[in-house]
Design a protein around this motif. Structure first.
Motif, short mmCIF file in Angstrom:
data_model
loop_
_atom_site.label_atom_id
_atom_site.label_comp_id
_atom_site.label_asym_id
_atom_site.label_seq_id
_atom_site.Cartn_x
_atom_site.Cartn_y
_atom_site.Cartn_z
N LEU A 1 0.84 -1.19 0.00
CA LEU A 1 0.00 0.00 0.00
C LEU A 1 0.88 1.24 0.00
O LEU A 1 1.72 1.40 0.89
N TRP A 2 0.68 2.10 -1.00
CA TRP A 2 1.52 3.28 -1.16
C TRP A 2 0.74 4.53 -0.77
O TRP A 2 -0.34 4.78 -1.29
N TYR A 3 1.33 5.33 0.14
CA TYR A 3 0.68 6.54 0.64
C TYR A 3 1.31 7.78 0.04
O TYR A 3 2.50 7.80 -0.29
N ALA B 1 -12.53 -15.19 -11.79
CA ALA B 1 -12.48 -13.83 -11.23
C ALA B 1 -12.41 -13.94 -9.72
O ALA B 1 -12.93 -14.90 -9.13
N CYS B 2 -11.76 -12.98 -9.08
CA CYS B 2 -11.63 -13.04 -7.63
C CYS B 2 -11.43 -11.64 -7.07
O CYS B 2 -11.19 -10.68 -7.80
N PHE B 3 -11.56 -11.53 -5.76
CA PHE B 3 -11.19 -10.32 -5.03
C PHE B 3 -9.87 -10.59 -4.31
O PHE B 3 -9.72 -11.61 -3.64
N VAL B 4 -8.92 -9.69 -4.45
CA VAL B 4 -7.76 -9.68 -3.57
C VAL B 4 -8.06 -8.63 -2.50
O VAL B 4 -8.23 -7.45 -2.80
N ILE B 5 -8.16 -9.06 -1.27
CA ILE B 5 -8.58 -8.18 -0.18
C ILE B 5 -7.38 -7.80 0.67
O ILE B 5 -6.66 -8.68 1.18
N CYS B 6 -7.17 -6.50 0.80
CA CYS B 6 -6.05 -5.96 1.57
C CYS B 6 -6.59 -5.23 2.79
O CYS B 6 -7.08 -4.09 2.67
N PRO B 7 -6.54 -5.83 3.99
CA PRO B 7 -7.02 -5.13 5.19
C PRO B 7 -6.09 -3.98 5.55
O PRO B 7 -4.86 -4.10 5.42
N LEU B 8 -6.66 -2.87 5.99
CA LEU B 8 -5.85 -1.71 6.35
C LEU B 8 -5.69 -1.65 7.86
O LEU B 8 -6.67 -1.54 8.60
N PRO B 9 -4.45 -1.72 8.36
CA PRO B 9 -4.22 -1.61 9.80
C PRO B 9 -4.72 -0.27 10.33
O PRO B 9 -4.69 0.75 9.62
N LYS B 10 -5.14 -0.26 11.57
CA LYS B 10 -5.79 0.93 12.15
C LYS B 10 -4.90 2.16 12.10
O LYS B 10 -5.35 3.25 11.74
N GLU B 11 -3.62 2.02 12.44
CA GLU B 11 -2.77 3.20 12.50
C GLU B 11 -2.31 3.68 11.14
O GLU B 11 -1.77 4.77 11.01
N SER B 12 -2.54 2.89 10.09
CA SER B 12 -2.05 3.29 8.78
C SER B 12 -3.16 3.76 7.86
O SER B 12 -2.90 4.16 6.73
N ALA B 13 -4.40 3.70 8.31
CA ALA B 13 -5.51 4.14 7.45
C ALA B 13 -6.59 4.79 8.29
O ALA B 13 -7.22 4.13 9.10
N ILE C 1 -9.78 8.03 8.10
CA ILE C 1 -10.71 8.57 7.12
C ILE C 1 -10.03 9.60 6.24
O ILE C 1 -10.45 9.85 5.11
N ASP C 2 -8.98 10.23 6.73
CA ASP C 2 -8.26 11.22 5.94
C ASP C 2 -6.98 10.67 5.33
O ASP C 2 -6.27 11.39 4.65
N ARG C 3 -6.69 9.43 5.60
CA ARG C 3 -5.43 8.87 5.13
C ARG C 3 -5.65 7.46 4.59
O ARG C 3 -5.45 6.46 5.29
N VAL C 4 -6.07 7.40 3.35
CA VAL C 4 -6.28 6.13 2.65
C VAL C 4 -5.17 6.00 1.62
O VAL C 4 -4.78 7.00 1.01
N PRO C 5 -4.62 4.81 1.41
CA PRO C 5 -3.54 4.67 0.42
C PRO C 5 -3.95 5.22 -0.94
O PRO C 5 -5.12 5.15 -1.34
N GLU C 6 -2.99 5.77 -1.64
CA GLU C 6 -3.26 6.32 -2.97
C GLU C 6 -3.26 5.23 -4.03
O GLU C 6 -4.11 5.20 -4.91
N THR C 7 -2.30 4.32 -3.94
CA THR C 7 -2.18 3.23 -4.91
C THR C 7 -1.82 1.95 -4.17
O THR C 7 -1.46 1.96 -2.99
N VAL C 8 -1.90 0.82 -4.89
CA VAL C 8 -1.56 -0.47 -4.32
C VAL C 8 -0.88 -1.32 -5.38
O VAL C 8 -1.20 -1.24 -6.56
N SER C 9 0.09 -2.12 -4.94
CA SER C 9 0.74 -3.10 -5.81
C SER C 9 0.54 -4.48 -5.20
O SER C 9 0.60 -4.65 -3.97
N VAL C 10 0.31 -5.47 -6.04
CA VAL C 10 0.17 -6.85 -5.58
C VAL C 10 1.42 -7.61 -5.99
O VAL C 10 1.82 -7.60 -7.16
N ILE D 1 -6.27 3.57 -6.22
CA ILE D 1 -7.35 3.15 -5.33
C ILE D 1 -8.51 4.12 -5.47
O ILE D 1 -8.39 5.30 -5.11
N GLN D 2 -9.62 3.63 -5.98
CA GLN D 2 -10.80 4.46 -6.21
C GLN D 2 -11.76 4.36 -5.02
O GLN D 2 -11.57 3.57 -4.11
N ASN D 3 -12.80 5.19 -5.06
CA ASN D 3 -13.81 5.27 -4.00
C ASN D 3 -13.25 5.81 -2.69
O ASN D 3 -13.77 5.51 -1.62
N ARG D 4 -12.19 6.62 -2.77
CA ARG D 4 -11.70 7.30 -1.58
C ARG D 4 -12.78 8.25 -1.09
O ARG D 4 -13.55 8.82 -1.89
#
Length: 568
Positions: A198-200, A231-243, A245-254, A268-271
């Motif tokens: 997760l890239w911030y 088809a599938c979902f890759v689900i990335c849970p966001l740890p509490k201290e890293s995400a 409401i004002d700090r959601v990752p900008e992009t993600v790499s798998v 990352i859309q729907n911010r």
């Protein structure tokens, strides 16, 4: 006496022979299990070695080829060549494997990656700092199939969405501030382990992109026809201290290997800050256009009729589209009425590796892409229309039903399927049509339908509230946010008009009991005018096909003046 001794000696001799044979059999059994154990252990050790070398995987560029209809690459076995052993998953739960070892940078020393004590498998800061940094020149995508490298089997990612709704698979808990849900495609059984990097955004105007790496969970979408890939979902849970409401990752790499440099970087859309304050009411989602789709008149009729039904936007996916239909889509895109997203480069053979160009990935991508832009989304095919019996638009129908029942818990509205077989004779109206365009409109030309409707969930289609849906299917919703469900719309309120040839081949379907249904004729004049205007506009921009002339009166469809008057 002598004969007795001789008999006893013979018995002892036979017993000795039997004992030797038993010992030999035992030794053979031991040797068999020993050889079997050696083979198993060798295979276990070689799996990681092959993965590290990239054998049978994606390679530096994923072994990726343009166009997924080509034969599988030599280093990737075809679907028919895969044995049962390839479907054997890892033993133990996913979280049991988070405590794996990662090679360190200092002389091959290894450091353990332990699960987060709160249940979130994120890497500790000292290990995070040792991972490859983000290549700032790596292109950011939001709708493109890209490979995850260093995997044993094909693994592709397409788009990513922030999801902070409560409930559903992988939903936020008290230990998480949401998750990133990535639309992907990979092996149906025993999908491989991957990680989300997760890239911030840099803080205080800096240029250093900070990262958090978490163990992903792969959730296979339930409609896959038991093909090798799904088809599938890759689900990335966001740890509490890293995400927050004002700090959601900008992009993600798998990534499949932590020490591998990322080769995909997805927006990352729907911010929260990007969600529309005032939603439009209805949008339409259509599965990938394929086989060089080029039915221009059908395409224009589909878009224009759905505009009359209350839709303000249509999202389509371009696998392969013909030049004439492509030109028409560009016309609608310029008007902001249509979005056409690329669907090329999913390197999986349709109907052999994966179901129909990975259509379930497209449906769920459209669901999440529309979630905070539209109140309702209809998921239909190009030969399908949800036609209200008494209301003018689909939104009018939903409002009418909501005024009579409590629809607060309704997450989707299901409509029964009615086949209007194309083999049945054209309606007598076509001989009195004003223009060849009007005579060619399928919803006016074909008015005879099968009397018996399919039950809900069989061939049915639906309109849903995307914010209440977790996983979309083709004919019904697989999973809702808790507390929501499906409302089966009565057939006297609306049905799904489905225009197609006999579904099992041949012409036997026309022998089934049928009835004439001209409900769609309430849109006749408006539809003819809007399609005619669009056709005229396109004639100067696109190379359009020649239309069939208005058919003359024939004995087969001869009708009385009274019948003709009833359809005008």
């Amino acid at each position: 006496m002598g004969s007795r001794r001789s008999g006893a000696g013979g018995s002892r001799g036979n017993a000795g022979v039997m004992k030797e044979r038993a010992n030999l059999s035992f030794m053979l059994v031991v040797m068999f299990f020993g050889v079997f154990a050696v083979i198993v252990l060798t295979e276990i050790f070689l799996i990681d070695e092959r993965r590290g070398m990239g054998v049978g995987g994606s390679g530096a560029l994923g072994g990726h080829r343009s166009g997924h209809r080509l034969p599988a690459a030599p280093d990737r076995p075809d679907y028919g060549e895969i044995g049962a052993e390839d479907y054997i998953g890892l033993k133990g739960s996913f979280d049991d494997h988070i405590g794996l070892l990662m090679h360190g940078d200092d002389g091959g020393q290894k450091a353990a990656i332990q699960p987060d004590p709160r249940g979130l498998p994120s890497l500790p800061p000292n290990l995070e700092a040792r991972l490859p940094q983000l290549d700032q020149s790596l292109r950011i995508t939001h709708a493109e199939w890209l490979p995850v490298t260093k995997t044993r089997f094909k693994f592709f990612v397409y788009s990513a969405y922030f999801d902070d709704r409560v409930g559903g698979t992988g939903a936020p808990t008290g230990k998480s501030q949401g998750m990133v849900r990535i639309i992907s495609a990979t092996k149906t059984r025993g999908p491989e382990r991957v990680w989300c990097r997760l890239w911030y955004r840099p803080e205080n105007g800096g240029n250093v992109t900070t990262s958090v790496t978490v163990a992903a969970k792969v959730k296979v979408i339930r409609e896959n026809w038991n093909l090798k890939y799904s088809a599938c979902f890759v689900i990335c849970p966001l740890p509490k201290e890293s995400a927050t409401i004002d700090r959601v990752p900008e992009t993600v790499s798998v990534v499949a290997r932590l020490k591998a440099s990322p080769t995909n970087r997805i927006l990352i859309q729907n911010r929260p800050e990007n969600r529309a304050k005032n939603k439009e009411m209805l949008a339409v989602c259509v599965k990938p256009l394929h086989y060089d789709y080029n039915r221009v008149l059908q395409l224009i009729e589909f878009i224009e009729l759905h505009r009359l039904l209350g839709a303000s936007h249509v999202t389509l996916y371009n696998d392969t589209v013909g030049s004439e239909a492509g030109c028409a889509l560009k016309y609608y895109e310029a008007k902001g009425l249509v979005t056409v997203l690329p669907w090329h480069h999913l390197d999986m053979i349709s109907q052999r590796d994966i179901r129909t160009e990975g259509l379930f990935a497209a449906l769920n991508d459209c669901l999440y892409r529309s979630m905070y832009r539209y109140e309702y989304v209809a998921l239909v095919d190009l030969d399908e229309f949800i036609i209200p019996r008494h209301n003018d638009t689909i939104i009018d129908l939903i409002r009418w039903m909501s005024s009579r029942i409590n629809a607060k818990a309704t997450g989707s509205y299901s409509f029964q399927n009615a086949f209007f077989y194309l083999q049945w004779a054209d309606d007598p109206f076509v001989v009195t049509s004003r223009t060849p365009i009007e005579a060619g409109l399928i919803t006016l030309k074909k008015t005879r339908r099968r009397t018996k409707l399919h039950p809900h969930k069989q061939r049915s289609k639906y309109v849903c509230k995307p914010q209440n849906v977790v996983e979309a299917g083709n004919h019904f919703v697989w999973e809702f946010i808790p507390g929501h469900g499906t409302l089966n719309v009565p057939s006297d309120a609306a049905i799904l008009h489905h225009y197609r040839v006999c579904e099992f081949g041949g012409d036997d379907c026309i022998k089934t009991q049928s009835v004439v249904d001209r409900t769609a004729y309430k849109y006749k004049n408006r539809l003819s005018d809007s399609v005619g205007k669009t056709w005229s506009d396109l004639s100067g921009e696109c190379s359009l096909p020649k239309l069939e002339p208005i058919p003359g009166m024939t004995p087969r469809i001869k009708a009385s003046p009274k019948v003709l008057k009833s359809v005008r």
